[in-house]
Design a protein around this motif. Sequence first.
Motif, PDB file in Angstrom:
ATOM      1  N   ALA A  51       0.847  -1.190   0.000  1.00 57.90           N
ATOM      2  CA  ALA A  51       0.000   0.000   0.000  1.00 57.90           C
ATOM      3  C   ALA A  51       0.886   1.244   0.000  1.00 57.90           C
ATOM      4  CB  ALA A  51      -0.910   0.001   1.216  1.00 57.90           C
ATOM      5  N   PRO A  52       0.449   2.302  -0.708  1.00 55.96           N
ATOM      6  CA  PRO A  52       1.292   3.496  -0.829  1.00 55.96           C
ATOM      7  C   PRO A  52       1.601   4.181   0.505  1.00 55.96           C
ATOM      8  CG  PRO A  52      -0.865   3.846  -1.845  1.00 55.96           C
ATOM      9  CD  PRO A  52      -0.793   2.413  -1.430  1.00 55.96           C
ATOM     10  N   HIS A  53       0.711   4.107   1.452  1.00 55.87           N
ATOM     11  CA  HIS A  53       0.934   4.797   2.728  1.00 55.87           C
ATOM     12  C   HIS A  53       1.156   3.822   3.883  1.00 55.87           C
ATOM     13  CE1 HIS A  53      -0.046   8.502   0.742  1.00 55.87           C
ATOM     14  NE2 HIS A  53      -1.179   7.989   0.319  1.00 55.87           N
ATOM     15  N   ALA A  54       1.568   2.623   3.573  1.00 59.60           N
ATOM     16  CA  ALA A  54       1.746   1.599   4.600  1.00 59.60           C
ATOM     17  C   ALA A  54       2.772   2.017   5.652  1.00 59.60           C
ATOM     18  CB  ALA A  54       2.146   0.271   3.966  1.00 59.60           C
ATOM     19  N   ASP A  55       3.862   2.645   5.229  1.00 58.77           N
ATOM     20  CA  ASP A  55       4.909   3.044   6.187  1.00 58.77           C
ATOM     21  C   ASP A  55       4.380   4.049   7.212  1.00 58.77           C
ATOM     22  OD1 ASP A  55       6.749   1.383   5.019  1.00 58.77           O
ATOM     23  OD2 ASP A  55       7.631   2.960   3.757  1.00 58.77           O
ATOM     24  N   ILE A  56       3.574   4.989   6.754  1.00 55.60           N
ATOM     25  CA  ILE A  56       2.997   5.988   7.660  1.00 55.60           C
ATOM     26  C   ILE A  56       2.045   5.310   8.644  1.00 55.60           C
ATOM     27  CG2 ILE A  56       1.477   8.002   7.793  1.00 55.60           C
ATOM     28  CD1 ILE A  56       2.652   8.810   5.029  1.00 55.60           C
ATOM     29  N   MET A  57       1.231   4.402   8.136  1.00 51.29           N
ATOM     30  CA  MET A  57       0.272   3.703   8.986  1.00 51.29           C
ATOM     31  C   MET A  57       1.003   2.826  10.004  1.00 51.29           C
ATOM     32  SD  MET A  57      -2.538   2.952   5.998  1.00 51.29           S
ATOM     33  CE  MET A  57      -3.393   1.701   6.864  1.00 51.29           C
ATOM     34  N   ILE A  58       2.052   2.152   9.569  1.00 48.89           N
ATOM     35  CA  ILE A  58       2.834   1.312  10.475  1.00 48.89           C
ATOM     36  C   ILE A  58       3.437   2.165  11.586  1.00 48.89           C
ATOM     37  CG2 ILE A  58       4.956  -0.057  10.666  1.00 48.89           C
ATOM     38  CD1 ILE A  58       4.264  -1.219   7.872  1.00 48.89           C
ATOM     39  N   SER A  59       3.997   3.296  11.210  1.00 50.38           N
ATOM     40  CA  SER A  59       4.592   4.189  12.199  1.00 50.38           C
ATOM     41  C   SER A  59       3.553   4.652  13.220  1.00 50.38           C
ATOM     42  CB  SER A  59       5.205   5.398  11.479  1.00 50.38           C
ATOM     43  OG  SER A  59       5.669   6.336  12.399  1.00 50.38           O
ATOM     44  N   THR A  60       2.377   4.998  12.751  1.00 49.92           N
ATOM     45  CA  THR A  60       1.300   5.433  13.647  1.00 49.92           C
ATOM     46  C   THR A  60       0.878   4.303  14.575  1.00 49.92           C
ATOM     47  OG1 THR A  60       0.524   6.998  11.990  1.00 49.92           O
ATOM     48  CG2 THR A  60      -1.036   6.392  13.730  1.00 49.92           C
ATOM     49  N   TYR A  61       0.690   3.117  14.025  1.00 48.74           N
ATOM     50  CA  TYR A  61       0.302   1.973  14.842  1.00 48.74           C
ATOM     51  C   TYR A  61       1.385   1.628  15.870  1.00 48.74           C
ATOM     52  CZ  TYR A  61      -3.711   0.957  11.813  1.00 48.74           C
ATOM     53  OH  TYR A  61      -4.892   1.015  11.134  1.00 48.74           O
ATOM     54  N   GLU A  62       2.641   1.765  15.480  1.00 51.09           N
ATOM     55  CA  GLU A  62       3.722   1.476  16.428  1.00 51.09           C
ATOM     56  C   GLU A  62       3.731   2.465  17.589  1.00 51.09           C
ATOM     57  OE1 GLU A  62       7.097   1.301  13.788  1.00 51.09           O
ATOM     58  OE2 GLU A  62       6.980  -0.897  13.671  1.00 51.09           O
ATOM     59  N   ARG A  63       3.419   3.734  17.314  1.00 51.95           N
ATOM     60  CA  ARG A  63       3.326   4.714  18.401  1.00 51.95           C
ATOM     61  C   ARG A  63       2.172   4.366  19.335  1.00 51.95           C
ATOM     62  NH1 ARG A  63       4.230   8.830  14.391  1.00 51.95           N
ATOM     63  NH2 ARG A  63       1.994   9.183  14.434  1.00 51.95           N
ATOM     64  N   LEU A  64       1.023   3.988  18.755  1.00 52.40           N
ATOM     65  CA  LEU A  64      -0.113   3.560  19.584  1.00 52.40           C
ATOM     66  C   LEU A  64       0.253   2.346  20.423  1.00 52.40           C
ATOM     67  CD1 LEU A  64      -3.063   3.860  17.053  1.00 52.40           C
ATOM     68  CD2 LEU A  64      -2.808   5.146  19.165  1.00 52.40           C
ATOM     69  N   LEU A  65       0.952   1.422  19.810  1.00 55.54           N
ATOM     70  CA  LEU A  65       1.376   0.209  20.492  1.00 55.54           C
ATOM     71  C   LEU A  65       2.299   0.543  21.667  1.00 55.54           C
ATOM     72  CD1 LEU A  65       1.037  -2.848  20.107  1.00 55.54           C
ATOM     73  CD2 LEU A  65       3.017  -2.805  18.628  1.00 55.54           C
ATOM     74  N   ASP A  66       3.246   1.433  21.446  1.00 56.20           N
ATOM     75  CA  ASP A  66       4.149   1.845  22.528  1.00 56.20           C
ATOM     76  C   ASP A  66       3.389   2.491  23.674  1.00 56.20           C
ATOM     77  OD1 ASP A  66       6.353   0.891  21.169  1.00 56.20           O
ATOM     78  OD2 ASP A  66       6.940   2.862  20.369  1.00 56.20           O
ATOM     79  N   ARG A  67       2.409   3.315  23.352  1.00 58.78           N
ATOM     80  CA  ARG A  67       1.628   3.972  24.403  1.00 58.78           C
ATOM     81  C   ARG A  67       0.798   2.972  25.198  1.00 58.78           C
ATOM     82  NH1 ARG A  67      -0.427   9.624  21.661  1.00 58.78           N
ATOM     83  NH2 ARG A  67       1.653  10.487  21.438  1.00 58.78           N
TER      84      ARG A  67
END
Length: 83
Positions: A51-67
């Motif tokens: 997906a074209p924006h997969a990296d951005i989505m992964i980064s966002t999900y990883e921040r949520l995961l860390d929180r």
Amino acid sequence: MEKTDPPRQAQTRRSVRLDQHESVRSHVRDQVRSEVERLERRIETLRLTRAPHADIMISTYERLLDRKKGFLQNWDLKDGGVY
């Protein structure tokens, strides 16, 4: 003879500290853990897609995961899990 409810004022005065009740802690722990598992699955799925924006989505999900993991740790809700 009918039973009557205690006056409303007496019920509202009593303060309950929800973080001290094990059933609430258990429910919150289970809920956050299931959210962590879902986020981890989403991240893995996105890593397999082009997906074209997969990296951005992964980064966002990883921040949520860390929180969420930080929340579990800060409230001492980790107990032998993977988190």
